[in-house]
Enzyme design. Structure first.
Site, short mmCIF file in Angstrom:
data_model
loop_
_atom_site.label_atom_id
_atom_site.label_comp_id
_atom_site.label_asym_id
_atom_site.label_seq_id
_atom_site.Cartn_x
_atom_site.Cartn_y
_atom_site.Cartn_z
N LYS B 62 0.80 -1.24 0.00
CA LYS B 62 0.00 0.00 0.00
C LYS B 62 0.83 1.28 0.00
O LYS B 62 0.36 2.32 -0.47
CB LYS B 62 -0.92 0.00 1.22
CG LYS B 62 -2.03 -1.04 1.16
CD LYS B 62 -3.21 -0.55 0.33
CE LYS B 62 -4.41 -1.48 0.47
NZ LYS B 62 -5.53 -1.03 -0.40
N SER B 313 0.77 -9.86 -1.11
CA SER B 313 0.46 -8.44 -0.91
C SER B 313 0.91 -7.88 0.42
O SER B 313 1.18 -6.68 0.52
CB SER B 313 -1.04 -8.22 -1.08
OG SER B 313 -1.77 -9.07 -0.23
#
Lengths: 329, 329
Positions: B62, B313
C-alpha cells in the site's frame, strides 16, 4: 594478482577456498537477500544489514558447506557414499547435497529426534540410522561404521570444505554491502563464524567480527578468551543449533585468528529478537538464527552509527513452539 | 519511442503512469525480493515466482500507491493535509507517506479497530479520528470533513495515482522474471490487481492475469463475469484486506479491460497456503497476502509447466492469531 594465503596444518582454509566454494555453489544454492528495517535502525542507532540464510535452501546456511564438501569428493568416494551425524540443519543439508550430487547419504541421528526432522532428512533421500545418544557417542559410531562401509564422514563443522562453504554467506554479504564496521555471527561449532570471519579479514580488514553464543552454551566464548578449548555438556538453551559442546580442531584456531570478540545472550533476548523479526520484518527465523541480532542489540558492544552485518543463520522452527515462546514474552 | 496509451475518462491510468510512479518511488520504497521454492514448484508442477510485498515498508504494497499520490500533490495541497479512511494497511501507508512528504495526515478509522493498528498509524505521525462504522459511512464522513478542512482525500484504491503506484509491484516483478505465462494477484478494491494487470498488458501481452478473491467476498468475480458492479456487505473471511464491498469507478473498468480471469478461494485454502509459506519459505504473510498463492494452487486453472507470478500483498497479521489459524488445520 592478489597473493594467496598459504594453508597451514592449523588453519587449512584460506580465503581463496571460500571464493572457489562460491563459484562451485553458484546456481545451486540461493544468493539470499540482505534486508534492513528503518524501525530496527532507529532502535539500534545504527545501520543493520541482515543476511537471510533462513531463506536458503533447506532453511539454513548449512547447505553451503555440505554441498561444497560433497562436490569435492572423487567419483570413487561418491560411489561409496557419505556419512554424517546431526539431528538438525546439517542433516537435511547433507541429505539434499547427496541428492544434488547423486551421492548416497547416511545420517546418524538420536533415536529421540523429532519425527519431523527425521522425515525431512529422509524426504531428501538420506538413510537415517537412529542411535541412543545417552549410551553412545555419535562420532565413535560414525568412525566405526565408516571403517566398515568406506563411507566418507562429512562432520557438521570441523572440515575445511564445510568451513569454506559456510564462508560464502559472509562473502555474499560483503559483496552486497561493501565493507562493514561490524559483523555479528552465531557460533555453535564455529563453522559459520570462522568462515565468515575469514571472508571479513580479506574483504573488510577493519571490520570488527563478533561471535555470539547462548549464555548457557558459552564454551566458545570461554575458549576464545582463555586460549584453551572449553566445553559444555547438553546446555539448556532454546538455540538448538548452538548446543554444540566445543569448537573444532579447525574452527578453534580460525576463531582465535580472525574473530575480534565473543559475547553471549540470554534465551529471553533471543525470543525478543525473534519476535521483532517475525512481527516487524515478516521473516520466520529460528532461535539460533536470532543469536547475531540479539548480540547486536544486547548493548555489550558499542554499535552506534556503525554499519553492521548480521548473519541470520536459519529459520527451521516449529511454528507452534515459536508461538509458545512469544506467548511467554 | 513507444507510443503512449491515451488516458480516457473511464480508464485514467496508463502504463506510462506506472513507469513514472516507479521513478518517483525509487529509493523510497523497497524493491522487494522475488522468491521461489523448489518444493513448491514440485508440488505445483510449475515455476512459481513470489513477489514479496510482505517485506515492503509498512509490511504491505500500500505504501506504493499512497506515496505516489501524496508526492504528486501541490505544495498548497500538501499544506492543507490529506485525509483517508482505512483500518488496515492503507492507513499506515498514508501515515508513512505523510511523514516522508512532510504532509499532515488524518485517518478515519472505526472506533472498534484493533489498538495495535491505531498505534501503528499514529506511530507514523497520523492523526486518527474514530467513527461508529455501524451508524456512519466513512466515505460520507470524509467528504464532509474535507469540505470543511480543505484536506485532499486519498482513497484506498479508487484513485489514478494509487492504482499507478500499486502497479509498480507488477512492473518490478516482470522486470525481475521477464515475461510470465500467468500472474495471480489478490483482489479487494482492485487497486493492486488493476495496476499489475496494466503492467502485464504492456510487458507480457500473452500473460494470463488472474484476480483472486475470498469465496465470501466474491463481488469482483461476479462483477467481472456479469459486467455489472456487484457488492458484498461485511463478508465473513479471514482475508481482512479483501473485505472491500465493491470495485471502484476506476478499478472496475480496468479489471474488465486488463484481467483474464477472476477466481475465489476458501478460508481453509488461505490458511493452508499461509502455513506453507511460513513453514517452508520462512516468510510471514497475512491471510490476504496468501490469496494469490491459494488461487494458484486451487486447481481452478491449469498452471502445469507454466511460469507463474504471484503477488504476495502483505504480512501484517497478529502472530498469536496466525498460530490459532494454524492450530485449527
Amino acid at each position: 594478482m592478489t597473493p594467496t594465503t598459504p594453508r597451514t596444518p592449523e588453519i587449512p582454509v584460506r580465503f581463496e577456498d571460500i571464493k572457489a566454494a562460491a563459484s562451485l555453489l553458484a546456481g545451486q544454492v540461493h544468493r539470499t537477500p540482505v534486508v534492513s528495517s528503518r524501525q530496527l535502525d532507529e532502535r539500534a542507532g545504527a545501520w543493520l544489514h541482515l543476511k537471510c540464510e533462513n531463506l536458503q535452501r533447506t532453511g539454513a546456511f548449512k547447505i553451503r558447506g555440505a554441498l561444497n564438501a560433497l562436490s569435492r569428493l572423487s567419483n570413487e568416494e561418491r560411489a561409496r557414499g557419505v556419512l554424517t551425524y546431526s539431528s538438525g540443519n546439517h542433516a537435511q543439508a547433507v541429505a539434499l547435497a547427496g541428492r544434488l550430487t547423486a551421492t548416497k547419504t547416511t545420517v546418524i541421528m538420536p533415536g529421540g529426534a523429532p519425527a519431523i526432522k527425521r522425515r525431512a532428512t529422509e524426504g531428501y533421500g538420506a538413510h537415517v540410522v537412529a542411535y541412543d545418544h545417552l549410551a553412545d557417542s555419535r562420532e565413535r559410531l560414525a568412525r566405526e561404521r565408516a571403517a566398515e562401509t568406506g563411507e566418507t564422514i562429512i562432520p557438521p563443522y570441523d572440515h575445511p570444505h564445510v568451513v569454506a562453504g559456510q564462508g560464502t554467506a559472509g562473502l555474499e554479504l560483503f559483496e552486497h554491502t561493501g565493507a562493514l564496521d561490524m559483523l555479528f555471527v552465531p557460533c555453535g561449532g564455529g563453522g559459520l563464524l570462522s568462515g565468515c570471519a575469514l571472508a571479513a579479514r580479506r574483504l573488510a580488514p577493519n571490520c570488527h567480527v563478533v561471535g555470539v553464543e547462548p549464555e548457557a552454551a558459552d564454551d566458545a566464548t570461554r575458549s576464545f578468551y582463555s586460549g584453551t578449548l572449553q566445553t559444555v555438556n547438553n546446555p539448556d538453551t532454546i538455540a538448538d543449533g548452538a548446543r554444540t559442546p566445543y569448537l573444532g580442531d579447525i574452527t578453534f584456531p580460525l576463531v582465535r585468528a580472525c574473530v575480534d570478540d565473543m559475547i553471549t545472550v540470554s534465551d529471553a533476548e533471543l525470543v525478543r529478537a525473534m519476535h521483532f523479526v517475525w512481527e516487524r520484518m515478516k521473516l520466520v527465523i529460528e532461535p539460533t538464527g536470532a543469536l547475531a541480532l540479539a548480540g547486536t542489540l544486547s548493548g555489550k558492544l558499542d554499535i552506534k552509527k556503525k554499519r553492521v552485518g548480521i548473519l541470520v543463520s536459519g529459520g527451521n522452527v516449529d511454528l507452534a513452539y515459536a508461538a509458545q515462546l512469544f506467548a511467554a514474552l
